[in-house]
Motif scaffolding. Structure first.
Motif, PDB file in Angstrom:
ATOM      1  N   LEU A  39       0.848  -1.205   0.000  1.00 51.60           N
ATOM      2  CA  LEU A  39       0.000   0.000   0.000  1.00 51.60           C
ATOM      3  C   LEU A  39       0.875   1.244   0.000  1.00 51.60           C
ATOM      4  CD1 LEU A  39      -2.828   1.330   0.372  1.00 51.60           C
ATOM      5  CD2 LEU A  39      -2.479   1.089   2.838  1.00 51.60           C
ATOM      6  N   PHE A  40       1.856   1.276   0.904  1.00 52.33           N
ATOM      7  CA  PHE A  40       2.849   2.351   0.891  1.00 52.33           C
ATOM      8  C   PHE A  40       4.134   1.827   1.500  1.00 52.33           C
ATOM      9  CE2 PHE A  40       0.179   3.372   4.730  1.00 52.33           C
ATOM     10  CZ  PHE A  40       1.122   3.098   5.711  1.00 52.33           C
ATOM     11  N   ARG A  41       5.218   2.571   1.257  1.00 43.71           N
ATOM     12  CA  ARG A  41       6.531   2.154   1.760  1.00 43.71           C
ATOM     13  C   ARG A  41       7.046   3.124   2.806  1.00 43.71           C
ATOM     14  NH1 ARG A  41       8.606  -1.933  -0.962  1.00 43.71           N
ATOM     15  NH2 ARG A  41       7.623  -2.365  -2.962  1.00 43.71           N
ATOM     16  N   LYS A  58       0.162  -6.232   7.099  1.00 46.28           N
ATOM     17  CA  LYS A  58       1.352  -6.281   7.946  1.00 46.28           C
ATOM     18  C   LYS A  58       2.141  -4.987   7.785  1.00 46.28           C
ATOM     19  CE  LYS A  58       4.521  -8.666   4.761  1.00 46.28           C
ATOM     20  NZ  LYS A  58       5.551  -9.695   4.579  1.00 46.28           N
ATOM     21  N   LEU A  59       2.734  -4.547   8.887  1.00 46.61           N
ATOM     22  CA  LEU A  59       3.572  -3.346   8.887  1.00 46.61           C
ATOM     23  C   LEU A  59       5.009  -3.791   9.106  1.00 46.61           C
ATOM     24  CD1 LEU A  59       1.194  -1.225  11.101  1.00 46.61           C
ATOM     25  CD2 LEU A  59       1.640  -0.890   8.666  1.00 46.61           C
ATOM     26  N   VAL A  60       5.873  -3.409   8.179  1.00 47.76           N
ATOM     27  CA  VAL A  60       7.231  -3.940   8.166  1.00 47.76           C
ATOM     28  C   VAL A  60       8.265  -2.826   8.078  1.00 47.76           C
ATOM     29  CG1 VAL A  60       8.550  -5.825   7.097  1.00 47.76           C
ATOM     30  CG2 VAL A  60       6.211  -5.455   6.414  1.00 47.76           C
ATOM     31  N   LEU A  71       6.520  -5.274  12.420  1.00 49.92           N
ATOM     32  CA  LEU A  71       6.112  -4.506  13.598  1.00 49.92           C
ATOM     33  C   LEU A  71       4.782  -4.984  14.132  1.00 49.92           C
ATOM     34  CD1 LEU A  71       6.819  -0.856  12.398  1.00 49.92           C
ATOM     35  CD2 LEU A  71       8.171  -2.196  14.010  1.00 49.92           C
ATOM     36  N   SER A  72       3.881  -5.291  13.213  1.00 48.48           N
ATOM     37  CA  SER A  72       2.533  -5.605  13.663  1.00 48.48           C
ATOM     38  C   SER A  72       1.697  -6.221  12.540  1.00 48.48           C
ATOM     39  CB  SER A  72       1.870  -4.306  14.137  1.00 48.48           C
ATOM     40  OG  SER A  72       0.727  -4.569  14.893  1.00 48.48           O
ATOM     41  N   VAL A  73       0.716  -7.006  12.927  1.00 49.17           N
ATOM     42  CA  VAL A  73      -0.277  -7.515  11.981  1.00 49.17           C
ATOM     43  C   VAL A  73      -1.617  -6.928  12.412  1.00 49.17           C
ATOM     44  CG1 VAL A  73      -1.422  -9.570  11.074  1.00 49.17           C
ATOM     45  CG2 VAL A  73       0.983  -9.683  11.749  1.00 49.17           C
ATOM     46  N   MET A  79      -6.388   0.475  13.071  1.00 49.85           N
ATOM     47  CA  MET A  79      -6.053   1.674  12.301  1.00 49.85           C
ATOM     48  C   MET A  79      -4.538   1.762  12.093  1.00 49.85           C
ATOM     49  SD  MET A  79      -6.562   5.329  14.165  1.00 49.85           S
ATOM     50  CE  MET A  79      -5.193   5.100  15.282  1.00 49.85           C
ATOM     51  N   PHE A  80      -4.117   2.346  11.006  1.00 49.05           N
ATOM     52  CA  PHE A  80      -2.693   2.623  10.800  1.00 49.05           C
ATOM     53  C   PHE A  80      -2.546   3.831   9.875  1.00 49.05           C
ATOM     54  CE2 PHE A  80      -2.120   0.875   6.480  1.00 49.05           C
ATOM     55  CZ  PHE A  80      -3.304   0.157   6.350  1.00 49.05           C
ATOM     56  N   GLY A  81      -1.316   4.363   9.845  1.00 52.65           N
ATOM     57  CA  GLY A  81      -1.063   5.528   8.987  1.00 52.65           C
ATOM     58  C   GLY A  81      -1.359   6.835   9.690  1.00 52.65           C
ATOM     59  N   GLU A  82      -1.429   6.794  11.027  1.00 53.11           N
ATOM     60  CA  GLU A  82      -1.760   8.011  11.773  1.00 53.11           C
ATOM     61  C   GLU A  82      -0.515   8.754  12.241  1.00 53.11           C
ATOM     62  OE1 GLU A  82      -1.825   5.066  13.024  1.00 53.11           O
ATOM     63  OE2 GLU A  82      -0.511   5.355  14.730  1.00 53.11           O
ATOM     64  N   LEU A  83       0.659   8.094  12.240  1.00 53.64           N
ATOM     65  CA  LEU A  83       1.853   8.780  12.760  1.00 53.64           C
ATOM     66  C   LEU A  83       2.197   9.979  11.896  1.00 53.64           C
ATOM     67  CD1 LEU A  83       4.279   5.982  14.032  1.00 53.64           C
ATOM     68  CD2 LEU A  83       2.610   7.340  15.285  1.00 53.64           C
ATOM     69  N   PRO A  90       7.811  11.478   6.791  1.00 52.95           N
ATOM     70  CA  PRO A  90       7.542  10.283   5.975  1.00 52.95           C
ATOM     71  C   PRO A  90       7.000   9.100   6.764  1.00 52.95           C
ATOM     72  CG  PRO A  90       9.681  11.246   5.440  1.00 52.95           C
ATOM     73  CD  PRO A  90       9.181  11.984   6.629  1.00 52.95           C
ATOM     74  N   ARG A  91       6.386   8.181   6.061  1.00 54.48           N
ATOM     75  CA  ARG A  91       5.850   6.947   6.656  1.00 54.48           C
ATOM     76  C   ARG A  91       6.944   6.204   7.416  1.00 54.48           C
ATOM     77  NH1 ARG A  91       0.360   7.170   6.496  1.00 54.48           N
ATOM     78  NH2 ARG A  91      -0.481   7.238   4.395  1.00 54.48           N
ATOM     79  N   THR A  92       6.585   5.695   8.584  1.00 51.03           N
ATOM     80  CA  THR A  92       7.574   5.033   9.437  1.00 51.03           C
ATOM     81  C   THR A  92       7.674   3.534   9.164  1.00 51.03           C
ATOM     82  OG1 THR A  92       5.875   4.772  11.112  1.00 51.03           O
ATOM     83  CG2 THR A  92       7.321   6.697  11.314  1.00 51.03           C
ATOM     84  N   ALA A  93       6.813   3.011   8.318  1.00 54.09           N
ATOM     85  CA  ALA A  93       6.845   1.571   8.024  1.00 54.09           C
ATOM     86  C   ALA A  93       6.189   1.326   6.670  1.00 54.09           C
ATOM     87  CB  ALA A  93       6.092   0.798   9.106  1.00 54.09           C
ATOM     88  N   THR A  94       6.426   0.134   6.136  1.00 50.71           N
ATOM     89  CA  THR A  94       5.806  -0.284   4.876  1.00 50.71           C
ATOM     90  C   THR A  94       4.555  -1.103   5.208  1.00 50.71           C
ATOM     91  OG1 THR A  94       7.963  -0.363   3.800  1.00 50.71           O
ATOM     92  CG2 THR A  94       6.214  -1.679   2.782  1.00 50.71           C
ATOM     93  N   ARG A 134       2.732   1.435  24.628  1.00 53.73           N
ATOM     94  CA  ARG A 134       2.834   0.399  25.670  1.00 53.73           C
ATOM     95  C   ARG A 134       3.266  -0.923  25.065  1.00 53.73           C
ATOM     96  NH1 ARG A 134      -0.078   0.912  30.608  1.00 53.73           N
ATOM     97  NH2 ARG A 134      -1.255   2.821  30.621  1.00 53.73           N
ATOM     98  N   ARG A 135       2.601  -1.274  23.966  1.00 52.33           N
ATOM     99  CA  ARG A 135       2.889  -2.552  23.330  1.00 52.33           C
ATOM    100  C   ARG A 135       4.341  -2.584  22.832  1.00 52.33           C
ATOM    101  NH1 ARG A 135       2.991  -4.337  18.379  1.00 52.33           N
ATOM    102  NH2 ARG A 135       2.874  -6.586  18.131  1.00 52.33           N
ATOM    103  N   THR A 136       4.766  -1.460  22.222  1.00 53.57           N
ATOM    104  CA  THR A 136       6.138  -1.385  21.703  1.00 53.57           C
ATOM    105  C   THR A 136       7.142  -1.518  22.849  1.00 53.57           C
ATOM    106  OG1 THR A 136       5.351   0.021  19.924  1.00 53.57           O
ATOM    107  CG2 THR A 136       7.704   0.027  20.310  1.00 53.57           C
TER     108      THR A 136
HETATM  109  P1  CMP Z   1       2.695   6.092   9.403  1.00 56.45           P
HETATM  110  O1  CMP Z   1       4.087   6.387   9.858  1.00 56.45           O
HETATM  111  O2  CMP Z   1       1.887   7.159   8.811  1.00 56.45           O
HETATM  112  O3  CMP Z   1       2.769   4.842   8.387  1.00 56.45           O
HETATM  113  C1  CMP Z   1       3.194   3.573   8.897  1.00 56.45           C
HETATM  114  C2  CMP Z   1       2.280   3.198  10.014  1.00 56.45           C
HETATM  115  O4  CMP Z   1       2.621   1.997  10.703  1.00 56.45           O
HETATM  116  C3  CMP Z   1       2.370   4.248  11.140  1.00 56.45           C
HETATM  117  O5  CMP Z   1       1.869   5.467  10.664  1.00 56.45           O
HETATM  118  C4  CMP Z   1       1.610   3.547  12.231  1.00 56.45           C
HETATM  119  O6  CMP Z   1       0.225   3.629  11.999  1.00 56.45           O
HETATM  120  C5  CMP Z   1       2.062   2.099  12.005  1.00 56.45           C
HETATM  121  N1  CMP Z   1       3.126   1.739  12.973  1.00 56.45           N
HETATM  122  C6  CMP Z   1       4.365   2.253  13.039  1.00 56.45           C
HETATM  123  N2  CMP Z   1       5.058   1.689  14.054  1.00 56.45           N
HETATM  124  C7  CMP Z   1       4.230   0.793  14.629  1.00 56.45           C
HETATM  125  C8  CMP Z   1       4.365  -0.137  15.717  1.00 56.45           C
HETATM  126  N3  CMP Z   1       5.504  -0.228  16.422  1.00 56.45           N
HETATM  127  N4  CMP Z   1       3.302  -0.899  16.024  1.00 56.45           N
HETATM  128  C9  CMP Z   1       2.167  -0.810  15.319  1.00 56.45           C
HETATM  129  N5  CMP Z   1       1.991   0.022  14.275  1.00 56.45           N
HETATM  130  C10 CMP Z   1       2.998   0.816  13.941  1.00 56.45           C
END
Ligand code: CMP
Length: 226
Positions: A39-41, A58-60, A71-73, A79-83, A90-94, A134-136
């Protein structure tokens, strides 16, 4: 479950009354992503937040030498993509579709007025972020303090909580991960993770199936995860 039911579970919508939810819903666009599609990198510029409606994402993160850390399934309602919304960088994960996936997407620009105009929505999103932190922290502590079998047990229980369903023979957890991906989630080699799984199976705690496990003894697995 229909789209509104799944969206209603997401932190973004949970704080809203019916009328406000319908108004925010108007800005949502739905999309389908076939299994395996990215979806995005990590490093892309991001302007949307997503909620999983069906399937799994999956977020990698990838290291410079190409190794992957899962990082997570995420499944329905997550929800994701909120950071990159709160911290416009930039996006923190793929994000990759683990299965065929249906997503709801909402533009960051459409969302910002909701956050400033409705503190309760912002609070719900902050709560979701706090839970993620917390989870991280737990995951980081486990990488330092817990052995690989303990981490495998914990990862399976976490997946069970979100994707498990009771079947005749036990708690069926269809995680959709290959053994390689499971190893990337746990932060260990495939060989070590396979050995831990085989040991659990041999003890009768679980049964290994294709991209799934059936947990037969939750209590023992839980004790091993601590
Ligand atoms: P964003 O950085 O916009 O795009 C990648 C997304 O992955 C990020 O927002 C979060 O929503 C998600 N993400 C990043 N790090 C973690 C993490 N450690 N655990 C769960 N989700 C994450």
């Amino acid at each position: 479950m229909d789209t509104d039911d799944v969206l209603g579970k997401a932190p973004l919508f949970a704080a809203l009354d019916r009328e406000s939810a319908a108004a925010l819903r108007a800005g949502v666009s739905e999309m389908n992503l076939p299994k395996g599609r990215t979806l995005f990198r990590e490093g892309d510029s991001g302007d949307r937040l997503y909620v999983v409606l069906e399937g799994k994402i999956k977020l990698v993160r990838t290291s410079v030498d190409g190794r992957e850390n899962l990082l997570s399934v995420l499944g329905p309602g997550e929800m994701f993509g909120e950071l990159s919304l709160f911290d416009p960088r930039p996006r923190t994960a793929t994000a990759v579709a683990l299965t065929d996936v249906r997503l709801a997407g909402l533009g960051h620009d459409d969302l910002r007025p909701w956050l400033t105009g409705r503190p309760e929505v912002a609070l719900h999103l902050l709560r979701a972020l706090a839970q993620r932190l917390r989870r991280t922290n737990d995951v980081m502590a486990d990488l330092v303090f817990t052995d690989v079998p303990g981490r495998v047990a914990k990862a399976l229980l976490d997946l069970a909580e979100r994707f498990g369903r009771q079947s005749e023979s036990g708690l069926l957890v269809h995680h959709d991960l290959t053994q390689e991906e499971l190893a990337q989630l746990v932060g260990a080699s495939r060989e070590t993770v396979n050995k831990a799984l085989a040991d659990f199976a041999q003890r009768g705690w679980l049964r290994i199936e294709a991209k799934a496990v059936v947990i037969l003894d939750v209590e023992r697995l839980y004790n091993r995860s601590r």
